[in-house]
Design an enzyme around this catalytic site. Structure first.
Site, mmCIF file in Angstrom:
data_model
loop_
_atom_site.group_PDB
_atom_site.id
_atom_site.type_symbol
_atom_site.label_atom_id
_atom_site.label_comp_id
_atom_site.label_asym_id
_atom_site.label_seq_id
_atom_site.Cartn_x
_atom_site.Cartn_y
_atom_site.Cartn_z
ATOM 1 N N GLY A 283 0.942 -1.322 -0.028
ATOM 2 C CA GLY A 283 -0.269 -0.205 -0.297
ATOM 3 C C GLY A 283 1.201 1.047 0.483
ATOM 4 O O GLY A 283 2.027 0.685 -0.321
ATOM 5 N N HIS B 280 4.287 2.504 -8.339
ATOM 6 C CA HIS B 280 3.440 0.890 -7.561
ATOM 7 C C HIS B 280 2.559 0.334 -8.906
ATOM 8 O O HIS B 280 2.032 0.194 -9.759
ATOM 9 C CB HIS B 280 2.759 1.325 -6.737
ATOM 10 C CG HIS B 280 3.630 0.791 -5.325
ATOM 11 N ND1 HIS B 280 3.666 2.064 -4.978
ATOM 12 C CD2 HIS B 280 3.719 -0.280 -4.814
ATOM 13 C CE1 HIS B 280 4.182 1.757 -3.581
ATOM 14 N NE2 HIS B 280 4.203 0.002 -3.713
ATOM 15 N N GLN C 48 7.872 -9.187 7.715
ATOM 16 C CA GLN C 48 9.099 -8.992 6.653
ATOM 17 C C GLN C 48 9.896 -7.296 7.800
ATOM 18 O O GLN C 48 11.007 -7.322 6.681
ATOM 19 C CB GLN C 48 9.226 -8.557 5.281
ATOM 20 C CG GLN C 48 7.499 -7.521 5.436
ATOM 21 C CD GLN C 48 7.705 -6.961 3.859
ATOM 22 O OE1 GLN C 48 6.975 -7.918 3.475
ATOM 23 N NE2 GLN C 48 7.823 -6.343 2.990
ATOM 24 N N GLY D 275 9.193 -4.337 -8.683
ATOM 25 C CA GLY D 275 9.672 -2.934 -9.042
ATOM 26 C C GLY D 275 10.698 -3.491 -8.633
ATOM 27 O O GLY D 275 11.937 -4.554 -7.852
ATOM 28 N N GLU D 276 12.694 -3.314 -9.420
ATOM 29 C CA GLU D 276 13.678 -3.295 -9.473
ATOM 30 C C GLU D 276 14.071 -3.187 -8.143
ATOM 31 O O GLU D 276 15.384 -2.838 -8.187
ATOM 32 C CB GLU D 276 14.650 -2.948 -10.754
ATOM 33 C CG GLU D 276 14.155 -4.345 -11.709
ATOM 34 C CD GLU D 276 14.546 -4.197 -13.626
ATOM 35 O OE1 GLU D 276 14.793 -2.632 -13.509
ATOM 36 O OE2 GLU D 276 14.335 -4.559 -13.981
HETATM 37 O O1 PAF Z 1 8.113 -4.330 -2.166
HETATM 38 C C1 PAF Z 1 7.346 -5.381 -0.772
HETATM 39 O O2 PAF Z 1 5.946 -3.925 -1.190
HETATM 40 C C2 PAF Z 1 6.377 -6.398 -0.680
HETATM 41 O O3 PAF Z 1 7.817 -6.659 -0.149
HETATM 42 C C3 PAF Z 1 6.025 -7.103 -1.071
HETATM 43 C C4 PAF Z 1 6.925 -7.586 -2.740
HETATM 44 C C5 PAF Z 1 4.884 -6.876 -1.206
HETATM 45 C C6 PAF Z 1 6.001 -8.571 -0.006
HETATM 46 O O4 PAF Z 1 5.279 -7.792 0.984
#
Ligand code: PAF
Length: 290
Positions: free
Chosen positions: A31, A37, A61, A151-152
């Site tokens: 988000g 995005h 994470q 995204g890279e």
């Molecule tokens: O890049 C992100 O926003 C996050 O690491 C992802 C890939 C959505 C996983 O939670």
């Protein structure tokens, strides 16, 4: 655009598309959506009949999921929803934490990608890529997309995802999309809003430093260690606190040698209280030995 919150509804919706033989693209996000995005969504739309976007701030994470970075991560659901609607997204999946991790996430089954997860950002955020790989694998099982778009800017994350997708035999094509930048070169990121006005101005030096390193490599300079340490020095002088600034092989992130041609320069650095990451890819045609 339909917004749904349960895995059961998600499965029902995508199975209708699948039965009709239609292609599905997934864009996983946390988000607080910006132009980067929306570029992922645009790419997804070109790849499939239907685009599913997930918004889930994944506690697994974050190193401190009960506070700090996780708690403060910007949550802007209404604005995000509007942007996705205007971008032609078919389905927004916005699950609660209990839907994604009904038994919590401390002792849950997890996806580990050894080696590539343990270097660079993995040194400073030890369980980060386990959290990323686990949640993305869960989304792959829930949505069963034909393609997934990332995204890279999160280059190491992209390689981690490519690795587990291949090694766990997910039939998903992974597409990387080049980083979208502000006018002064700063990579777009949800974390940029944490920067003070003065830090935001200084932040442009990060991309300039990457570019300088890239130019030195392309011009054939062979002393990679000198390029890396000069860049770190430049960043420190500009007020950054770098965790790493390093030149790697683009395919496996091992330290680059003068023989390697496909390279990526990666950096993670603090600017005040904000951690920024960025990278730049390049090809070069052999170099003079150091
Ligand atoms: O890049 C992100 O926003 C996050 O690491 C992802 C890939 C959505 C996983 O939670």
């Amino acid at each position: 655009m339909q917004s749904i919150t349960t895995i059961a509804d998600l499965r029902r919706r995508v199975s209708l598309w699948r039965q009709a033989g239609e292609r599905i693209a997934l864009v996983p996000t946390m988000g607080n959506l910006h132009a980067g995005h929306l570029q992922l969504v645009e790419t997804a739309r070109r790849q499939a009949n239907h685009v599913v976007v997930s918004i889930f701030v994944n506690p697994m994470q974050f190193s401190d999921a009960s506070g700090g970075d996780f708690e403060h991560y910007p949550r802007t659901f209404e604005v995000d929803q509007k942007k996705l609607m205007e971008s032609g997204v078919d389905l927004l999946f916005f699950p609660a934490q209990e839907e994604m991790y009904p038994a919590g996430f401390k002792n849950v089954t997890r996806v580990m990608v050894p080696g590539i997860s343990d270097i660079l950002c993995g040194v400073f955020r030890p369980s980060h890529f386990v959290g990323v790989a686990t949640v993305v694998a869960k989304f792959f099982n829930m949505v069963q997309p034909d393609v997934a778009v990332f995204g890279e800017k999160d280059y190491q994350q992209l390689l981690v995802i490519r690795r587990f997708t291949e090694e766990l035999c997910f039939p998903v094509e992974i597409i990387g999309v080049p980083t979208v930048r502000e006018a002064d070169g700063l990579a777009m990121s949800s974390r940029n809003q944490y920067l003070s006005a003065e830090e935001r101005q200084r932040a442009a030096a990060l991309y300039r430093t990457l570019q300088t390193a890239k130019e030195r490599l392309i011009s054939g300079e062979g002393d990679i260690a000198a390029i890396e340490s000069d860049a770190e020095k430049t960043l420190r002088e500009a007020g950054f606190c770098p965790e790493y600034f390093t030149v790697c092989r683009a395919d496996d992130l091992q330290p680059a040698t003068t023989a390697d041609t496909a390279l990526v320069i990666l950096t993670a650095t603090w600017l005040g209280e904000t951690r920024l990451i960025d990278n730049i890819q390049l090809r070069r045609h052999g170099a003079a030995p150091a």
